[in-house]
Design a protein around this motif. Sequence first.
Motif, PDB file in Angstrom:
ATOM      1  N   ALA A  97       7.162   7.993   3.565  1.00  0.00           N
ATOM      2  CA  ALA A  97       7.325   6.687   4.214  1.00  0.00           C
ATOM      3  C   ALA A  97       8.707   6.085   3.987  1.00  0.00           C
ATOM      4  O   ALA A  97       9.285   5.484   4.893  1.00  0.00           O
ATOM      5  CB  ALA A  97       6.240   5.728   3.734  1.00  0.00           C
TER       6      ALA A  97
ATOM      7  N   GLU B 116       0.827  -1.206   0.000  1.00  0.00           N
ATOM      8  CA  GLU B 116       0.000   0.000   0.000  1.00  0.00           C
ATOM      9  C   GLU B 116       0.860   1.254   0.000  1.00  0.00           C
ATOM     10  O   GLU B 116       0.550   2.227  -0.696  1.00  0.00           O
ATOM     11  CB  GLU B 116      -0.939  -0.019   1.205  1.00  0.00           C
ATOM     12  N   ARG B 117       1.945   1.264   0.761  1.00  0.00           N
ATOM     13  CA  ARG B 117       2.820   2.434   0.782  1.00  0.00           C
ATOM     14  C   ARG B 117       3.477   2.649  -0.576  1.00  0.00           C
ATOM     15  O   ARG B 117       3.530   3.771  -1.085  1.00  0.00           O
ATOM     16  CB  ARG B 117       3.894   2.270   1.863  1.00  0.00           C
TER      17      ARG B 117
ATOM     18  N   THR C 166       0.839   3.829  -3.261  1.00  0.00           N
ATOM     19  CA  THR C 166       0.472   5.238  -3.103  1.00  0.00           C
ATOM     20  C   THR C 166       1.615   6.148  -3.502  1.00  0.00           C
ATOM     21  O   THR C 166       1.411   7.208  -4.112  1.00  0.00           O
ATOM     22  CB  THR C 166       0.047   5.508  -1.653  1.00  0.00           C
ATOM     23  N   GLN C 167       2.848   5.749  -3.189  1.00  0.00           N
ATOM     24  CA  GLN C 167       4.009   6.541  -3.598  1.00  0.00           C
ATOM     25  C   GLN C 167       4.112   6.595  -5.120  1.00  0.00           C
ATOM     26  O   GLN C 167       4.390   7.649  -5.707  1.00  0.00           O
ATOM     27  CB  GLN C 167       5.287   5.943  -3.018  1.00  0.00           C
TER      28      GLN C 167
ATOM     29  N   THR D 136      -2.424  11.849   5.134  1.00  0.00           N
ATOM     30  CA  THR D 136      -2.117  10.528   4.578  1.00  0.00           C
ATOM     31  C   THR D 136      -1.240  10.657   3.337  1.00  0.00           C
ATOM     32  O   THR D 136      -0.287   9.878   3.152  1.00  0.00           O
ATOM     33  CB  THR D 136      -3.413   9.784   4.235  1.00  0.00           C
ATOM     34  N   GLN D 137      -1.554  11.622   2.470  1.00  0.00           N
ATOM     35  CA  GLN D 137      -0.723  11.835   1.288  1.00  0.00           C
ATOM     36  C   GLN D 137       0.725  12.165   1.680  1.00  0.00           C
ATOM     37  O   GLN D 137       1.674  11.638   1.090  1.00  0.00           O
ATOM     38  CB  GLN D 137      -1.288  12.989   0.440  1.00  0.00           C
TER      39      GLN D 137
ATOM     40  N   THR E 120       2.483   9.128   3.217  1.00  0.00           N
ATOM     41  CA  THR E 120       2.803   8.140   2.185  1.00  0.00           C
ATOM     42  C   THR E 120       4.055   8.542   1.422  1.00  0.00           C
ATOM     43  O   THR E 120       4.935   7.722   1.169  1.00  0.00           O
ATOM     44  CB  THR E 120       1.617   7.996   1.214  1.00  0.00           C
ATOM     45  N   TRP E 121       4.137   9.820   1.063  1.00  0.00           N
ATOM     46  CA  TRP E 121       5.301  10.291   0.306  1.00  0.00           C
ATOM     47  C   TRP E 121       6.570  10.181   1.141  1.00  0.00           C
ATOM     48  O   TRP E 121       7.647   9.902   0.614  1.00  0.00           O
ATOM     49  CB  TRP E 121       5.081  11.733  -0.138  1.00  0.00           C
TER      50      TRP E 121
END
Length: 645
Positions: free
Chosen positions: A394, A119-120, A123-124, A387-388, A391-392
């Motif tokens: 992470a 998921e990470r 999203t990245q 969250t955005q 995620t970026w």
Amino acid sequence: MQMLCVKVLGPLEVVRDGVPITPSAPKLQRVFSLLAVSANHIVRTEQLIEELWEENPPTSVKTTLQTYVYQLRKLLELDPAQRPSARVRRDDGQPVLLTLSGGYMLAVDRDALDSSHFERQATQGWTELDAGDAEAAFHTLDGALRLWRGSALVDLNPGPVLQAEVLRLDEMRKNALEHRIDAALQLGRHQEVLGELTRLAAQQPTHEGFQAKLMLALYRSGRRSEALGVYQRTRSSLADELGLDPGAELQRVHRAVLAANGSLDAVPAQVRRQVARPEPPRQLPPAGPGLVGRDSELHTVVTAVTAPDRRGPAVVTVDGPPGSGKTALCVHAGHDVREKFPDGQFHASLADAAGQPVDPGTVLAGFLRAIGVPGDRIAGSVAERSTQFRTWTADRRVLVVLDDVLDDHQLAPLLPAGRGCAVVVASRMQLSDPSVTTVVSLSPLSGADGVRVLSGLVGPERLAQDPDGTRALVARCDGLPLALHAAATRLRHRPHWPVRRAADWAATGADDPFDLRSSVSLSYRVATPEVRWAFRTLSTSDAGSLSLAAASAVLNLDGCLAETLLDDLVNLHLLEFEHAADHTEEHHYRMLPTFRDIGRRLHLEAELLGAARTEPQPALAVTTGDAYQPLCHEAGRVAVAPNRG
């Protein structure tokens, strides 16, 4: 440390220290799988019951469920009672299955779960594609998709709750696949994805996204007639199976293939403009003059944010009195360590020019724009923007420096996710957010350091001409760097003044001689009305320091209520707490003379405006004959009840 690895992107696999320990009993598999896909979040007992038995649970359902949990703890070594430490912590990296109010939670490092890693990365990759970096997006999404070994939990027969999670993961996989193909087409790799697109289009004949991409790949491969055939088959499938016409995007691609006007052509590699990854944000303000008397505090901050083997991002808060140099320390520390954070350094103030709190959502929007997220791709809510950003960050190393954070609610959404990240916060009070790893509290500078500050700003020669005046001026500044800089500015603007005259001028009652009022007023406005009243009232006392009994007398309150207000003022650094030398002596509270002068002006203004009558005051008399007595207080907010006795 024991290492647990949980794989759900395919058949269920559980491995500890390289040894497979996957549960074999079907119900244990389902219970553990639901806990795993919800890792670090509570799974309610009702959800587990619905997953296992739907609408027909056994009579002893809770006992049976407790037995399953016990078996999982024993089989997978997740029993908190077997931990070497008496206190179970969720952030120490050791996996554990916890019983919490209303349910259970699998507390485990996020890197132990292949679904979390997917998921990470997915999203990245979407963020990179939105930012125009197709090359990075292709590799990121390709790596995410390689984690899959088949459909999620393909060897289980999931119940309704787990099935919803399986469908969610499969949908994310499909979206990641579609975005990776988008990235490949942007890079002119249509030949590479043609076979994959043909298979996907055949498997999902009504998926318009895959059909449109197949048409594009065929067209760019010189197979225009086949691209038109794909459109006809898709139109028939949509009509026959769903009773729908093709959507706008599929029709657009069809028209472009018919027109063959070049709008769908791939840009030749030799002229294609490769969109580079945006430059890492470098938002730190200039460091300004060198710090004086803060070597120890600076070392503490730098050491904390660069410590190796952290389990999560370092979060360091710097608090202290108004004008004590919190911002300068944070910015200097940021410049000292910025090379350790190559993916970016972010900076924001959480108070505006009027001293009002800034919405964290506004700050997050600025951070997201700085990393290249287009405005129409920035989420609407604070939670989604957070969250955005997480995620970026992470899998990156970024530094976030935040100034004038006024409460914990402002801080939490702005925290990055990567364990290699760090946050340095300047705050007017000690924050209680559990993510804070290090607290640095500043005190006023010593007299010698105050002289060093003035010497660096106006020159040692001028100070040497008037050493007594220099000491007097430093004393008037209360060791506050902001006041010392204001005094130095006044001396530079009046080169004919001896230093003594600047000290005498400040002592005559000049209005805000050291430019401290705006900083003190911001801390003052953050306080509750009762605490503001206490600050104004205490400033009328001429005592250098006050015991609790003396302060209670000034406030005309009983000791318990007075102590609560005094503690709030200490937390805001509008008062200093002076520890007693031993247990036989009483501790004292001290207000800096510069703050006392400002408090008295605020007191006078409040009286002139009538605020002393309209603002809530905890002016509860302490004698038994009064009509009201303190009932309770919490965080400086006072509740009172009639004296019924």
